[in-house]
Design a protein around this motif. Structure first.
Motif, PDB file in Angstrom:
ATOM      1  N   GLY A   4      -8.875  22.362 -31.440  1.00 59.60           N
ATOM      2  CA  GLY A   4      -8.257  23.334 -32.330  1.00 59.60           C
ATOM      3  C   GLY A   4      -7.694  24.542 -31.604  1.00 59.60           C
ATOM      4  N   PRO A   5      -7.158  25.515 -32.346  1.00 59.20           N
ATOM      5  CA  PRO A   5      -6.602  26.742 -31.753  1.00 59.20           C
ATOM      6  C   PRO A   5      -7.734  27.699 -31.354  1.00 59.20           C
ATOM      7  CG  PRO A   5      -6.390  26.821 -34.132  1.00 59.20           C
ATOM      8  CD  PRO A   5      -6.965  25.481 -33.812  1.00 59.20           C
ATOM      9  N   THR A   6      -8.199  27.576 -30.139  1.00 60.32           N
ATOM     10  CA  THR A   6      -9.417  28.249 -29.673  1.00 60.32           C
ATOM     11  C   THR A   6      -9.375  29.759 -29.866  1.00 60.32           C
ATOM     12  OG1 THR A   6      -9.623  26.498 -28.020  1.00 60.32           O
ATOM     13  CG2 THR A   6     -11.004  28.459 -27.727  1.00 60.32           C
ATOM     14  N   LYS A   7      -8.277  30.378 -29.487  1.00 56.86           N
ATOM     15  CA  LYS A   7      -8.196  31.841 -29.585  1.00 56.86           C
ATOM     16  C   LYS A   7      -8.229  32.311 -31.038  1.00 56.86           C
ATOM     17  CE  LYS A   7      -5.695  32.411 -25.213  1.00 56.86           C
ATOM     18  NZ  LYS A   7      -6.869  32.921 -24.497  1.00 56.86           N
ATOM     19  N   ALA A   8      -7.621  31.555 -31.923  1.00 53.83           N
ATOM     20  CA  ALA A   8      -7.669  31.908 -33.351  1.00 53.83           C
ATOM     21  C   ALA A   8      -9.100  31.805 -33.874  1.00 53.83           C
ATOM     22  CB  ALA A   8      -6.741  30.998 -34.142  1.00 53.83           C
ATOM     23  N   PHE A   9      -9.836  30.783 -33.426  1.00 55.80           N
ATOM     24  CA  PHE A   9     -11.233  30.646 -33.834  1.00 55.80           C
ATOM     25  C   PHE A   9     -12.053  31.851 -33.379  1.00 55.80           C
ATOM     26  CE2 PHE A   9     -10.864  25.725 -33.662  1.00 55.80           C
ATOM     27  CZ  PHE A   9     -10.269  25.709 -34.915  1.00 55.80           C
ATOM     28  N   LEU A  50      -8.599  45.029 -43.556  1.00 55.32           N
ATOM     29  CA  LEU A  50      -7.207  44.605 -43.686  1.00 55.32           C
ATOM     30  C   LEU A  50      -6.407  44.953 -42.440  1.00 55.32           C
ATOM     31  CD1 LEU A  50      -6.550  45.648 -47.398  1.00 55.32           C
ATOM     32  CD2 LEU A  50      -6.582  43.304 -46.505  1.00 55.32           C
ATOM     33  N   GLU A  51      -6.650  46.140 -41.907  1.00 54.12           N
ATOM     34  CA  GLU A  51      -5.948  46.552 -40.688  1.00 54.12           C
ATOM     35  C   GLU A  51      -6.393  45.717 -39.493  1.00 54.12           C
ATOM     36  OE1 GLU A  51      -3.506  48.524 -37.948  1.00 54.12           O
ATOM     37  OE2 GLU A  51      -3.398  48.192 -40.125  1.00 54.12           O
ATOM     38  N   ALA A  52      -7.689  45.413 -39.427  1.00 49.59           N
ATOM     39  CA  ALA A  52      -8.193  44.583 -38.331  1.00 49.59           C
ATOM     40  C   ALA A  52      -7.580  43.189 -38.385  1.00 49.59           C
ATOM     41  CB  ALA A  52      -9.721  44.495 -38.400  1.00 49.59           C
ATOM     42  N   GLU A  53      -7.431  42.648 -39.600  1.00 43.36           N
ATOM     43  CA  GLU A  53      -6.796  41.347 -39.747  1.00 43.36           C
ATOM     44  C   GLU A  53      -5.340  41.392 -39.292  1.00 43.36           C
ATOM     45  OE1 GLU A  53      -9.294  39.587 -43.595  1.00 43.36           O
ATOM     46  OE2 GLU A  53      -7.325  40.522 -43.887  1.00 43.36           O
ATOM     47  N   ARG A  54      -4.642  42.468 -39.653  1.00 47.62           N
ATOM     48  CA  ARG A  54      -3.229  42.596 -39.246  1.00 47.62           C
ATOM     49  C   ARG A  54      -3.106  42.630 -37.732  1.00 47.62           C
ATOM     50  NH1 ARG A  54       0.698  46.387 -37.958  1.00 47.62           N
ATOM     51  NH2 ARG A  54      -0.845  48.062 -37.841  1.00 47.62           N
ATOM     52  N   GLN A  55      -3.962  43.429 -37.097  1.00 42.74           N
ATOM     53  CA  GLN A  55      -3.919  43.540 -35.641  1.00 42.74           C
ATOM     54  C   GLN A  55      -4.262  42.211 -34.972  1.00 42.74           C
ATOM     55  OE1 GLN A  55      -2.800  46.001 -33.883  1.00 42.74           O
ATOM     56  NE2 GLN A  55      -2.605  47.551 -35.485  1.00 42.74           N
ATOM     57  N   ILE A  73      -2.699  37.155 -32.096  1.00 43.60           N
ATOM     58  CA  ILE A  73      -2.689  35.698 -32.060  1.00 43.60           C
ATOM     59  C   ILE A  73      -1.263  35.149 -32.102  1.00 43.60           C
ATOM     60  CG2 ILE A  73      -3.308  33.631 -33.404  1.00 43.60           C
ATOM     61  CD1 ILE A  73      -5.594  34.839 -31.754  1.00 43.60           C
ATOM     62  N   ALA A  74      -0.354  35.900 -32.710  1.00 40.33           N
ATOM     63  CA  ALA A  74       1.042  35.443 -32.805  1.00 40.33           C
ATOM     64  C   ALA A  74       1.715  35.325 -31.444  1.00 40.33           C
ATOM     65  CB  ALA A  74       1.836  36.383 -33.704  1.00 40.33           C
ATOM     66  N   HIS A  75       1.095  35.894 -30.407  1.00 40.48           N
ATOM     67  CA  HIS A  75       1.653  35.812 -29.053  1.00 40.48           C
ATOM     68  C   HIS A  75       1.030  34.682 -28.241  1.00 40.48           C
ATOM     69  CE1 HIS A  75       4.099  39.407 -29.409  1.00 40.48           C
ATOM     70  NE2 HIS A  75       3.063  40.069 -29.887  1.00 40.48           N
ATOM     71  N   THR A  76       0.195  33.853 -28.860  1.00 41.40           N
ATOM     72  CA  THR A  76      -0.447  32.766 -28.123  1.00 41.40           C
ATOM     73  C   THR A  76       0.393  31.495 -28.170  1.00 41.40           C
ATOM     74  OG1 THR A  76      -1.690  31.952 -30.050  1.00 41.40           O
ATOM     75  CG2 THR A  76      -2.728  33.682 -28.718  1.00 41.40           C
ATOM     76  N   GLY A  77       0.143  30.627 -27.193  1.00 49.64           N
ATOM     77  CA  GLY A  77       0.832  29.348 -27.170  1.00 49.64           C
ATOM     78  C   GLY A  77       0.458  28.470 -28.350  1.00 49.64           C
ATOM     79  N   ASP A  78      -0.790  28.563 -28.788  1.00 51.34           N
ATOM     80  CA  ASP A  78      -1.225  27.743 -29.919  1.00 51.34           C
ATOM     81  C   ASP A  78      -0.509  28.131 -31.210  1.00 51.34           C
ATOM     82  OD1 ASP A  78      -2.916  26.067 -28.577  1.00 51.34           O
ATOM     83  OD2 ASP A  78      -4.748  27.156 -29.059  1.00 51.34           O
ATOM     84  N   PHE A  79      -0.253  29.419 -31.395  1.00 54.82           N
ATOM     85  CA  PHE A  79       0.473  29.846 -32.597  1.00 54.82           C
ATOM     86  C   PHE A  79       1.899  29.295 -32.565  1.00 54.82           C
ATOM     87  CE2 PHE A  79       3.269  32.808 -34.854  1.00 54.82           C
ATOM     88  CZ  PHE A  79       2.660  32.842 -36.111  1.00 54.82           C
ATOM     89  N   GLU A  80       2.535  29.384 -31.405  1.00 46.60           N
ATOM     90  CA  GLU A  80       3.899  28.852 -31.271  1.00 46.60           C
ATOM     91  C   GLU A  80       3.913  27.353 -31.558  1.00 46.60           C
ATOM     92  OE1 GLU A  80       7.466  28.494 -27.894  1.00 46.60           O
ATOM     93  OE2 GLU A  80       5.620  29.609 -27.471  1.00 46.60           O
ATOM     94  N   GLU A  81       2.917  26.642 -31.014  1.00 46.36           N
ATOM     95  CA  GLU A  81       2.827  25.206 -31.245  1.00 46.36           C
ATOM     96  C   GLU A  81       2.549  24.899 -32.712  1.00 46.36           C
ATOM     97  OE1 GLU A  81       2.084  21.032 -31.239  1.00 46.36           O
ATOM     98  OE2 GLU A  81       3.405  22.382 -30.120  1.00 46.36           O
ATOM     99  N   GLY A  82       1.662  25.670 -33.323  1.00 46.80           N
ATOM    100  CA  GLY A  82       1.320  25.440 -34.717  1.00 46.80           C
ATOM    101  C   GLY A  82       2.507  25.611 -35.643  1.00 46.80           C
ATOM    102  N   VAL A  83       3.300  26.647 -35.426  1.00 48.69           N
ATOM    103  CA  VAL A  83       4.489  26.880 -36.253  1.00 48.69           C
ATOM    104  C   VAL A  83       5.518  25.771 -36.028  1.00 48.69           C
ATOM    105  CG1 VAL A  83       6.434  28.416 -36.663  1.00 48.69           C
ATOM    106  CG2 VAL A  83       4.134  29.370 -36.378  1.00 48.69           C
ATOM    107  N   SER A  84       5.720  25.401 -34.755  1.00 51.28           N
ATOM    108  CA  SER A  84       6.689  24.335 -34.448  1.00 51.28           C
ATOM    109  C   SER A  84       6.270  23.021 -35.088  1.00 51.28           C
ATOM    110  CB  SER A  84       6.799  24.151 -32.930  1.00 51.28           C
ATOM    111  OG  SER A  84       7.324  25.314 -32.321  1.00 51.28           O
TER     112      SER A  84
END
Length: 264
Positions: A206-211, A230-235, A240-251
């Motif tokens: 799975g997406p380790t960093k997101a976990f 809410l602010e902590a979740e946004r940050q 996480i949006a800068h990780t390779g797993d996020f890019e792969e997940g969206v693609s």
């Protein structure tokens, strides 16, 4: 030949690290050498590259039967030294483990008692054999829970049920522990290893960093207001949006194919 009280293994291909409590002759009861070996292994994992999943388990017919009660007799000084020798490294190891981004699985066969219960509940996922048992056990020796039990147990089951386990000495079967929200899944003994292996593979791919970010958000939520959370979740989402797993997940989502996460 001296047998190590803790076996630490890392599979570089899968990214899975396995820490095995290894005193089966005493149901893996915690000793000072085991606590020290546990901390040393966790320190190594803290800087381990390619780590995708951590598995905690026990040798033989028990996950862990708590602290070695036989070592808790003696003078006040001896008892103090034993408790500190046990809990100082264990507490450091627990904090380090919870700070590692890789998700944790507790593989529980037989009893998880005392500190064994605490360490099982520390994991993100608990896979229990159908014959597993869960109990606080400290009430039997007139002691208080340790290794984070008073944090993890009420966090997962609520204060009322935590009190029932401590004050009334309630022992839970695997099914009861699942009903209380303490464990994730139950497997019969003849298929336990297969089900555990499938769970480990799923978690490790799975997406380790997101976990890791998810666990941190959950751990810190109780001390925050809703606005702060809410602010902590946004940050966290921005990071996480800068990780390779996020890019792969969206693609993968846009291409309507399964994602192939790398943990990066």
């Amino acid at each position: 030949m001296t047998t190590s009280p803790l076996i630490s293994e890392f599979d570089a291909q899968t990214g899975v690290a396995t820490l095995t409590f290894n005193r089966p002759e005493v149901l893996n009861a915690l000793s000072i050498p085991m606590a020290e070996a546990f901390l040393a292994a966790v320190k190594t994992l803290h800087s381990q590259s390619g780590l995708r999943c951590i598995v905690l388990t026990g040798s033989g017919r028990s996950f862990m039967a708590g602290g070695d009660v036989a070592s808790m007799a003696g003078t006040k000084e001896q008892i103090r030294d034993f408790i500190n020798g046990l809990l100082v490294p264990l507490n450091e190891a627990i904090l380090l483990l919870r700070s590692i981004g890789a998700p944790m699985i507790a593989a529980v066969k037989g009893p998880a008692a005392g500190a064994g219960l605490s360490l099982a509940l520390m994991a993100d996922i608990v896979v229990a054999e159908d014959r597993a048992k869960f109990l606080i056990a400290y009430n039997g020796i007139g002691a208080v829970p340790d290794c984070g039990c008073t944090w993890f147990l009420p966090h997962k089951a609520g204060a009322t049920r935590a009190a029932e386990m401590m004050i009334l000495g309630r022992q839970l079967s695997a099914q009861e522990a699942k009903d209380w929200g303490l464990i994730t899944s139950i497997a019969p003994s003849d298929s336990y290893d297969e089900i555990l292996a499938t769970t480990i593979k799923r978690v490790a791919s799975g997406p380790t960093k997101a976990f890791g970010a998810f666990r941190q958000l959950v751990d810190q939520a109780a001390g925050r207001s809703l606005a702060q959370q809410l602010e902590a979740e946004r940050q966290a989402f921005l990071k996480i949006a800068h990780t390779g797993d996020f890019e792969e997940g969206v693609s993968a989502f846009l291409a309507k194919r399964p994602a192939a996460f790398s943990g990066q």
